[in-house]
Design an enzyme around this catalytic site. Structure first.
Site, mmCIF file in Angstrom:
data_model
loop_
_atom_site.group_PDB
_atom_site.id
_atom_site.type_symbol
_atom_site.label_atom_id
_atom_site.label_comp_id
_atom_site.label_asym_id
_atom_site.label_seq_id
_atom_site.Cartn_x
_atom_site.Cartn_y
_atom_site.Cartn_z
ATOM 1 N N LYS A 22 0.832 -1.219 0.000
ATOM 2 C CA LYS A 22 0.000 0.000 0.000
ATOM 3 C C LYS A 22 0.863 1.265 0.000
ATOM 4 C CE LYS A 22 -2.195 -0.915 3.869
ATOM 5 N NZ LYS A 22 -1.538 -2.180 4.269
ATOM 6 N N ARG A 97 -9.572 1.142 8.800
ATOM 7 C CA ARG A 97 -9.200 -0.236 9.139
ATOM 8 C C ARG A 97 -10.305 -0.939 9.917
ATOM 9 N NH1 ARG A 97 -3.294 0.791 8.902
ATOM 10 N NH2 ARG A 97 -2.081 -1.041 9.360
ATOM 11 N N ARG A 136 11.768 -5.255 4.723
ATOM 12 C CA ARG A 136 11.666 -3.919 4.130
ATOM 13 C C ARG A 136 12.321 -2.834 4.982
ATOM 14 N NH1 ARG A 136 5.105 -2.820 4.547
ATOM 15 N NH2 ARG A 136 5.058 -2.491 6.790
ATOM 16 N N ARG A 170 11.246 -0.275 10.467
ATOM 17 C CA ARG A 170 10.213 -0.045 11.479
ATOM 18 C C ARG A 170 10.330 -1.075 12.591
ATOM 19 N NH1 ARG A 170 4.635 0.535 8.300
ATOM 20 N NH2 ARG A 170 3.962 -0.589 10.163
ATOM 21 N N ARG A 181 -0.418 -8.364 13.288
ATOM 22 C CA ARG A 181 -0.970 -7.366 12.362
ATOM 23 C C ARG A 181 -1.821 -8.038 11.284
ATOM 24 N NH1 ARG A 181 4.445 -4.590 10.871
ATOM 25 N NH2 ARG A 181 3.236 -3.317 9.442
#
Ligand code: AMP
Length: 227
Positions: A22, A97, A136, A170, A181
């Site tokens: 996203k 969400r 990432r 992160r 998550r």
């Protein structure tokens, strides 16, 4: 290309689990169409870093991979949407969400005569998400996203976009938190696919392939939805 012909600013929503792409795709759409990417995750991380009241209240849920309470996120989003740059049109990345957030967004947009042009579901296999998320990292200077396996900078250690060399990962991009998550996504966010389908606003895209091929498909959807 600017979406200037539209009378009210475009509102696009990107739906998808963590790791679906996203953020990466929202940045590409932002550049291509002159829209503003609004990531509630980024807004919340900023609030945590600045130790605002909302940030302090949000931190524990973010660290554990759960969702921050609706009232906090809706207030943050409402304030951000009221800023002038959002008149260019927005891509919502990570919001809504929950159904409560989706309803709050409908109310907020209704107040300014806006509507959702499209809610685009990035469809991916859960099994690939842990690897995608754990590898990432982003450039600390410009926010460009990279990945250990899928997207390395052309010159090792140097950002392709801004030439910076300060990269960050992160804290919640680790295997344990990603599991939580993903669970939160399926329990609380996936029902929004039905929510937007019922409003005839849903578009789906296969987001398992090459980043630029997905970007092309998304751009076509955005062009169609904002024409
Ligand atoms: P993201 O950067 O979108 O992956 O979000 C990082 C974390 O911020 C999530 O795991 C949640 O804890 C929190 N968060 C971001 N957006 C929302 C939202 N719309 N509702 C609730 N929590 C959120």
């Amino acid at each position: 290309m600017d979406i200037a012909v539209q009378t009210t600013p475009a509102v696009l929503i990107l739906l998808g689990p963590p790791g679906a792409g996203k953020g990466t795709q929202a940045r590409m759409l932002e550049e291509k169409f002159g829209l503003v990417q609004l990531s509630t995750g980024d807004l919340l991380r900023d609030a945590v870093a600045r130790q605002t009241d909302a940030g302090m209240r949000a931190k524990a849920a973010m660290d554990s991979g759960g969702l921050v309470s609706d009232d906090i996120v809706i207030a943050i989003l409402r304030d951000r949407l009221a800023q002038d740059d959002c008149a260019k049109g927005v891509i919502l990345d990570g919001f809504p969400r929950t159904t409560v957030q989706a309803e709050a967004l409908d109310t907020l947009l209704g107040e300014t005569g806006q509507r959702i042009n499209a809610a685009i579901s990035l469809e991916v296999d859960d099994a690939a998400m842990v690897e995608r998320v754990s590898g990432r990292y982003t450039c600390g200077g410009c926010g460009e996203g990279y990945h250990d396996s899928f997207k390395q900078p052309k010159t090792a250690g140097v950002c392709d976009k801004c030439g910076g060399s300060d990269f960050k990962r992160r804290a919640d991009d680790n295997a344990e938190t990603v599991g939580a998550r993903l669970e939160a996504y399926h329990a609380q966010t996936a029902p929004l696919i039905t929510y937007y389908d019922a409003k005839s606003a849903l578009q789906r895209i296969d987001a398992m392939g090459d980043i630029s091929a997905i970007a092309k498909g998304l751009a076509a959807i955005v062009e169609g939805a904002t024409a």
